[in-house]
Design a protein around this motif. Structure first.
Motif, PDB file in Angstrom:
ATOM      1  N   ARG A  11       0.849  -1.185   0.000  1.00  0.00           N
ATOM      2  CA  ARG A  11       0.000   0.000   0.000  1.00  0.00           C
ATOM      3  C   ARG A  11       0.886   1.237   0.000  1.00  0.00           C
ATOM      4  O   ARG A  11       1.614   1.494   0.963  1.00  0.00           O
ATOM      5  CB  ARG A  11      -0.919  -0.007   1.229  1.00  0.00           C
ATOM      6  CG  ARG A  11      -2.021   1.048   1.185  1.00  0.00           C
ATOM      7  CD  ARG A  11      -1.555   2.355   1.789  1.00  0.00           C
ATOM      8  NE  ARG A  11      -1.475   2.288   3.236  1.00  0.00           N
ATOM      9  CZ  ARG A  11      -0.528   2.892   3.948  1.00  0.00           C
ATOM     10  NH1 ARG A  11       0.435   3.585   3.355  1.00  0.00           N
ATOM     11  NH2 ARG A  11      -0.505   2.806   5.267  1.00  0.00           N
ATOM     12  N   ALA A  12       0.859   1.957  -1.118  1.00  0.00           N
ATOM     13  CA  ALA A  12       1.639   3.185  -1.213  1.00  0.00           C
ATOM     14  C   ALA A  12       0.933   4.293  -0.440  1.00  0.00           C
ATOM     15  O   ALA A  12      -0.294   4.395  -0.466  1.00  0.00           O
ATOM     16  CB  ALA A  12       1.831   3.579  -2.680  1.00  0.00           C
ATOM     17  N   TYR A  13       1.712   5.081   0.243  1.00  0.00           N
ATOM     18  CA  TYR A  13       1.152   6.165   1.057  1.00  0.00           C
ATOM     19  C   TYR A  13       0.691   7.308   0.167  1.00  0.00           C
ATOM     20  O   TYR A  13       1.406   7.767  -0.722  1.00  0.00           O
ATOM     21  CB  TYR A  13       2.201   6.664   2.036  1.00  0.00           C
ATOM     22  CG  TYR A  13       1.728   7.768   2.958  1.00  0.00           C
ATOM     23  CD1 TYR A  13       0.543   7.638   3.679  1.00  0.00           C
ATOM     24  CD2 TYR A  13       2.468   8.936   3.114  1.00  0.00           C
ATOM     25  CE1 TYR A  13       0.111   8.642   4.534  1.00  0.00           C
ATOM     26  CE2 TYR A  13       2.046   9.944   3.968  1.00  0.00           C
ATOM     27  CZ  TYR A  13       0.859   9.788   4.677  1.00  0.00           C
ATOM     28  OH  TYR A  13       0.437  10.781   5.519  1.00  0.00           O
ATOM     29  N   GLN A  14      -0.526   7.774   0.393  1.00  0.00           N
ATOM     30  CA  GLN A  14      -1.085   8.931  -0.301  1.00  0.00           C
ATOM     31  C   GLN A  14      -1.538   9.937   0.753  1.00  0.00           C
ATOM     32  O   GLN A  14      -2.666   9.865   1.238  1.00  0.00           O
ATOM     33  CB  GLN A  14      -2.279   8.518  -1.169  1.00  0.00           C
ATOM     34  CG  GLN A  14      -1.923   7.577  -2.319  1.00  0.00           C
ATOM     35  CD  GLN A  14      -3.181   7.154  -3.044  1.00  0.00           C
ATOM     36  OE1 GLN A  14      -3.839   6.200  -2.650  1.00  0.00           O
ATOM     37  NE2 GLN A  14      -3.523   7.884  -4.095  1.00  0.00           N
ATOM     38  N   PRO A  15      -0.663  10.852   1.136  1.00  0.00           N
ATOM     39  CA  PRO A  15      -1.026  11.779   2.221  1.00  0.00           C
ATOM     40  C   PRO A  15      -2.261  12.600   1.925  1.00  0.00           C
ATOM     41  O   PRO A  15      -2.942  13.061   2.848  1.00  0.00           O
ATOM     42  CB  PRO A  15       0.216  12.666   2.348  1.00  0.00           C
ATOM     43  CG  PRO A  15       0.954  12.494   1.067  1.00  0.00           C
ATOM     44  CD  PRO A  15       0.664  11.110   0.599  1.00  0.00           C
ATOM     45  N   GLU A  16      -2.577  12.761   0.621  1.00  0.00           N
ATOM     46  CA  GLU A  16      -3.758  13.551   0.286  1.00  0.00           C
ATOM     47  C   GLU A  16      -5.041  12.743   0.385  1.00  0.00           C
ATOM     48  O   GLU A  16      -6.145  13.299   0.348  1.00  0.00           O
ATOM     49  CB  GLU A  16      -3.627  14.107  -1.134  1.00  0.00           C
ATOM     50  CG  GLU A  16      -3.759  13.069  -2.260  1.00  0.00           C
ATOM     51  CD  GLU A  16      -2.481  12.260  -2.481  1.00  0.00           C
ATOM     52  OE1 GLU A  16      -2.458  11.417  -3.386  1.00  0.00           O
ATOM     53  OE2 GLU A  16      -1.499  12.491  -1.732  1.00  0.00           O
ATOM     54  N   ALA A  17      -4.914  11.422   0.534  1.00  0.00           N
ATOM     55  CA  ALA A  17      -6.108  10.569   0.550  1.00  0.00           C
ATOM     56  C   ALA A  17      -6.875  10.735   1.854  1.00  0.00           C
ATOM     57  O   ALA A  17      -6.306  10.787   2.944  1.00  0.00           O
ATOM     58  CB  ALA A  17      -5.712   9.104   0.364  1.00  0.00           C
ATOM     59  N   GLU A  18      -8.184  10.814   1.755  1.00  0.00           N
ATOM     60  CA  GLU A  18      -9.031  11.021   2.928  1.00  0.00           C
ATOM     61  C   GLU A  18      -8.895   9.894   3.935  1.00  0.00           C
ATOM     62  O   GLU A  18      -8.968  10.100   5.136  1.00  0.00           O
ATOM     63  CB  GLU A  18     -10.488  11.145   2.483  1.00  0.00           C
ATOM     64  CG  GLU A  18     -11.452  11.428   3.627  1.00  0.00           C
ATOM     65  CD  GLU A  18     -12.885  11.546   3.140  1.00  0.00           C
ATOM     66  OE1 GLU A  18     -13.766  11.717   3.982  1.00  0.00           O
ATOM     67  OE2 GLU A  18     -13.110  11.465   1.916  1.00  0.00           O
ATOM     68  N   ALA A  19      -8.617   8.677   3.436  1.00  0.00           N
ATOM     69  CA  ALA A  19      -8.550   7.516   4.328  1.00  0.00           C
ATOM     70  C   ALA A  19      -7.441   7.635   5.359  1.00  0.00           C
ATOM     71  O   ALA A  19      -7.497   7.034   6.428  1.00  0.00           O
ATOM     72  CB  ALA A  19      -8.340   6.237   3.507  1.00  0.00           C
ATOM     73  N   PHE A  20      -6.403   8.426   5.064  1.00  0.00           N
ATOM     74  CA  PHE A  20      -5.298   8.552   5.995  1.00  0.00           C
ATOM     75  C   PHE A  20      -5.558   9.611   7.065  1.00  0.00           C
ATOM     76  O   PHE A  20      -4.748   9.817   7.954  1.00  0.00           O
ATOM     77  CB  PHE A  20      -4.004   8.899   5.252  1.00  0.00           C
ATOM     78  CG  PHE A  20      -3.492   7.770   4.406  1.00  0.00           C
ATOM     79  CD1 PHE A  20      -2.958   6.649   4.994  1.00  0.00           C
ATOM     80  CD2 PHE A  20      -3.573   7.832   3.028  1.00  0.00           C
ATOM     81  CE1 PHE A  20      -2.487   5.597   4.221  1.00  0.00           C
ATOM     82  CE2 PHE A  20      -3.102   6.791   2.250  1.00  0.00           C
ATOM     83  CZ  PHE A  20      -2.557   5.662   2.838  1.00  0.00           C
ATOM     84  N   HIS A  21      -6.671  10.301   6.959  1.00  0.00           N
ATOM     85  CA  HIS A  21      -6.938  11.387   7.898  1.00  0.00           C
ATOM     86  C   HIS A  21      -8.247  11.216   8.660  1.00  0.00           C
ATOM     87  O   HIS A  21      -8.360  11.665   9.791  1.00  0.00           O
ATOM     88  CB  HIS A  21      -6.971  12.730   7.163  1.00  0.00           C
ATOM     89  CG  HIS A  21      -5.682  13.035   6.448  1.00  0.00           C
ATOM     90  ND1 HIS A  21      -4.562  13.455   7.110  1.00  0.00           N
ATOM     91  CD2 HIS A  21      -5.350  12.945   5.135  1.00  0.00           C
ATOM     92  CE1 HIS A  21      -3.576  13.644   6.232  1.00  0.00           C
ATOM     93  NE2 HIS A  21      -4.027  13.332   5.045  1.00  0.00           N
ATOM     94  N   VAL A  22      -9.206  10.570   8.071  1.00  0.00           N
ATOM     95  CA  VAL A  22     -10.523  10.463   8.689  1.00  0.00           C
ATOM     96  C   VAL A  22     -10.803   9.005   9.050  1.00  0.00           C
ATOM     97  O   VAL A  22     -10.829   8.153   8.163  1.00  0.00           O
ATOM     98  CB  VAL A  22     -11.629  10.977   7.728  1.00  0.00           C
ATOM     99  CG1 VAL A  22     -12.986  10.864   8.400  1.00  0.00           C
ATOM    100  CG2 VAL A  22     -11.331  12.403   7.309  1.00  0.00           C
ATOM    101  N   PRO A  23     -10.944   8.665  10.305  1.00  0.00           N
ATOM    102  CA  PRO A  23     -11.263   7.283  10.675  1.00  0.00           C
ATOM    103  C   PRO A  23     -12.600   6.849  10.081  1.00  0.00           C
ATOM    104  O   PRO A  23     -13.535   7.648   9.968  1.00  0.00           O
ATOM    105  CB  PRO A  23     -11.334   7.321  12.202  1.00  0.00           C
ATOM    106  CG  PRO A  23     -10.696   8.606  12.606  1.00  0.00           C
ATOM    107  CD  PRO A  23     -10.883   9.551  11.465  1.00  0.00           C
ATOM    108  N   ARG A  24     -12.689   5.613   9.699  1.00  0.00           N
ATOM    109  CA  ARG A  24     -13.944   5.104   9.146  1.00  0.00           C
ATOM    110  C   ARG A  24     -15.000   4.953  10.237  1.00  0.00           C
ATOM    111  O   ARG A  24     -16.169   4.965   9.964  1.00  0.00           O
ATOM    112  CB  ARG A  24     -13.694   3.745   8.482  1.00  0.00           C
ATOM    113  CG  ARG A  24     -12.799   3.844   7.245  1.00  0.00           C
ATOM    114  CD  ARG A  24     -12.564   2.480   6.638  1.00  0.00           C
ATOM    115  NE  ARG A  24     -11.617   2.534   5.545  1.00  0.00           N
ATOM    116  CZ  ARG A  24     -11.153   1.463   4.906  1.00  0.00           C
ATOM    117  NH1 ARG A  24     -11.566   0.264   5.265  1.00  0.00           N
ATOM    118  NH2 ARG A  24     -10.295   1.593   3.927  1.00  0.00           N
TER     119      ARG A  24
END
Length: 608
Positions: free
Chosen positions: A264-277
């Protein structure tokens, strides 16, 4: 044609990570895992080795102490000859150890984390896989095992997108000299990339396969001729499952017998890395008992972990440290010579771990001083040191004054009455200080046989420890209740810490140092190390009674400070001793009072 962004990510596959963290749950195939981490790390980069031991909820974390010790030793052994290993190998013991590692990944700015995990839906370090995928703030590789050396190719199964560069890097590392097959799962015929372009990007890719439907069947068909599979994390997502099947990744994992990696490549702009499901479940506040249990598991070492003295010398030189060994002595002519010659040969002549050995004498009336001087080490009589401060009787006075002449950045003290002396009594104490920068003070732990008459009993020593010191610590300083032998005479610390501490002049010196160092540096600043067995002269019961009386006074003094009460000024400092001899049955009175010496740093001495 392949999209430009995808081509860029393929080019990025050639740029290796600068900081790699390898997270393992056991020692299986440890060398192979480290080799993989090395292959994915830039030649100028650094590798951080981390072990995690997951203890079931409801079980004391202290149960992980032996496993942690063995795991740490294994990590150190494999890392010894690897220049890329950046820091000490750490083992985290917790109910959810991955929760403690994720903040460190961010703090250390790790570029790539490689984690060994068992199966798609198994916890990773006590944390659900989906949470790990979402929360780890860098590129991530989950791999169940490293493939055996083989000429068979590696199957790289991706949809394109952000994982392609990382996937190719991992496939190349697993393939080593073998080739790579690219398996592309496409949504429609119109989105199939230019496979010849991918092949030209790296000559190690010799074959490509593209499927629009029946992707799982296609991957399984290819798997039997390959030695490992690398898949993108998107294959784990729900859109790759029908109403009657699990996601493709789980389906593949359940069937194949070769190693499977998920990238899994890190995408700092992706919402999944900032907002818990989902809202995180509130955790209960950690109890003091749990904190002590964790400390016991993670900060209890064994001297055999540091048996490679040459490696300790390298650590000492890398950190630009000097080390002093101080030997407090009072009438130890029977053992002091062997103590000095053993340490001098092993830790100065054979390996330059020690920069000086100094004997501090407390007015011996036997040949102790003459023996030490004949062996070529400096000898000081403690009443002659700091004459402007006066002098008191006691071991603590000798230790306090020794700081005025010792030169080392690290200082170790060991008693000179040990009959089974061994270099481990010193390198064991110094090892944690050289390996872990946060540790300020190390206590020795050992089995203490008890001599009764002419018989040596395997256990029974340390009577004051078990009957006085540890019960009082549990009562008033429960955060120190994991210290096995608070009164042991073998300990080491950093000069920068020790010179800030007051010293009690007599039997209470060990108790006072332990409590004061904990107050200043916390539990994580203290460690203990198993030195195996220590054989020495056992004091008679009356001597132990005096020791206990002094130790009680130190406890009361520190309890006064902690709780703001006044007790000691009203306490009696004289002790009635019962004399029961053939010709005498009476009471004697002994004045037993430990004087508290100020921190040596407060004296503004040139030598400190």
């Amino acid at each position: 044609m392949i999209a430009p962004t995808n081509l860029a990510r393929i080019d990025d596959a050639r740029s290796e990570a600068q900081r790699v963290m390898l997270v393992l749950e056991d020692e299986t195939d440890l060398s192979a895992w480290v080799r993989l981490a090395t292959a994915l790390c830039a030649s100028s980069g650094e590798i951080h080795l981390r072990g995690v031991i997951t203890i079931p909820e409801g079980t004391s974390l202290s149960e992980g102490a032996t496993r942690a010790r063995n795991f740490r030793e294994a990590l150190d052994q494999v890392a010894r000859d690897l220049p890329l290993v950046h820091d000490e190998a750490l083992v985290t013991v917790d109910h959810h150890p991955m929760d403690r590692l994720i903040p460190e990944i961010s703090t250390r700015q790790i570029d790539l984390v490689i984690v060994r995990w068992v199966a798609p839906d198994m916890l990773v370090g006590g944390v659900p896989v989906d949470d790990v995928l979402r929360r780890v703030p860098c590129d991530l590789v989950l791999l169940n095992r490293v493939p055996e050396e083989s000429s068979a190719p590696v199957l790289l199964s991706l949809r394109g997108g952000p994982n392609i560069g990382l996937g190719l890097r991992v496939a190349k590392a697993l393939a080593e000299q073998a080739t790579i097959t690219v398996f592309h799962a496409a949504d429609t015929a119109q989105t199939i990339p230019n496979l010849s372009g991918i092949m030209r990007a790296d000559p190690q890719i010799t074959r490509t396969v593209t499927l629009i439907s029946q992707v799982a069947r296609g991957i399984l068909h290819e798997a039997h001729t390959h030695k490992a599979i690398v898949m993108g994390a998107t294959f784990r997502q729900p859109q790759f499952a029908t109403s009657t099947t699990s996601p493709i990744f789980s389906k593949i994992f359940e069937v194949v017998t070769i190693p499977v990696a998920m990238v899994r490549a890190y995408q700092p702009e992706a919402e999944a890395f900032h907002v818990p499901r989902r809202a995180p479940k509130a955790k209960p506040a950690e109890t003091l008992s749990v904190r002590v249990d964790r400390w016991f598991a993670e900060n209890t070492f064994h001297s055999r972990e540091f048996v490679d003295v040459a490696a300790l010398v390298a650590l000492k030189e890398r950190q630009n440290l000097t080390i002093s060994l101080c030997l407090p002595a009072l009438n130890e002519e029977g053992t002091v010579g062997n103590v000095i010659t053993t340490m001098k040969k092993a830790l100065m002549e054979d390996f330059p771990l020690l920069d000086e050995i100094v004997l501090i004498d407390s007015q011996s009336t036997d040949q102790t001083v003459a023996i030490a001087e004949s062996l070529g080490i400096p000898v000081y009589k403690h009443p002659d040191l700091l004459p402007e401060m006066g002098s008191y009787v006691g071991k603590g006075e000798a230790l306090w004054k020794s700081l005025s002449v010792l030169k080392g950045d690290l200082i170790a003290w060991i008693d000179t009455d040990i009959t089974n002396i061994h270099p481990r009594f010193v390198y064991g104490l110094l090892g944690p200080l050289l390996k872990r920068q946060a540790i300020q003070y190390v206590k020795g732990v050992y089995q203490r046989p008890l001599t009764i008459g002419d018989t040596l009993h395997a256990v029974g020593g340390g009577r004051v420890t078990e009957l006085v010191a540890r019960p009082l610590l549990n009562l008033f300083y429960p955060e120190l209740s994991g210290i096995i032998q608070p009164l042991s005479g073998e300990y080491a610390g950093r000069r920068s810490a020790l010179q800030q501490m007051p010293f009690f002049s007599g039997y209470g010196v060990e108790t006072g140092l332990l409590i004061d160092l904990h107050e200043r540096f916390g539990l994580e600043g203290i460690a203990q190390v198993d030195l195996e067995e220590r054989i020495h002269y056992n004091q008679p019961l009356m001597g132990l009674s005096k020791m206990s009386f002094a130790i009680h006074q130190v406890f009361i003094a520190r309890i006064e400070q902690r709780y703001g009460v006044e007790l000691l000024d009203r306490a009696n400092r004289s002790m009635k001793l019962i004399i029961h001899e053939p010709e005498r049955f009476a009471l004697d009175v002994a004045e037993i009072r430990d004087v508290e010496r100020p921190p040596i740093a407060n004296l503004n001495l040139v030598s400190v």
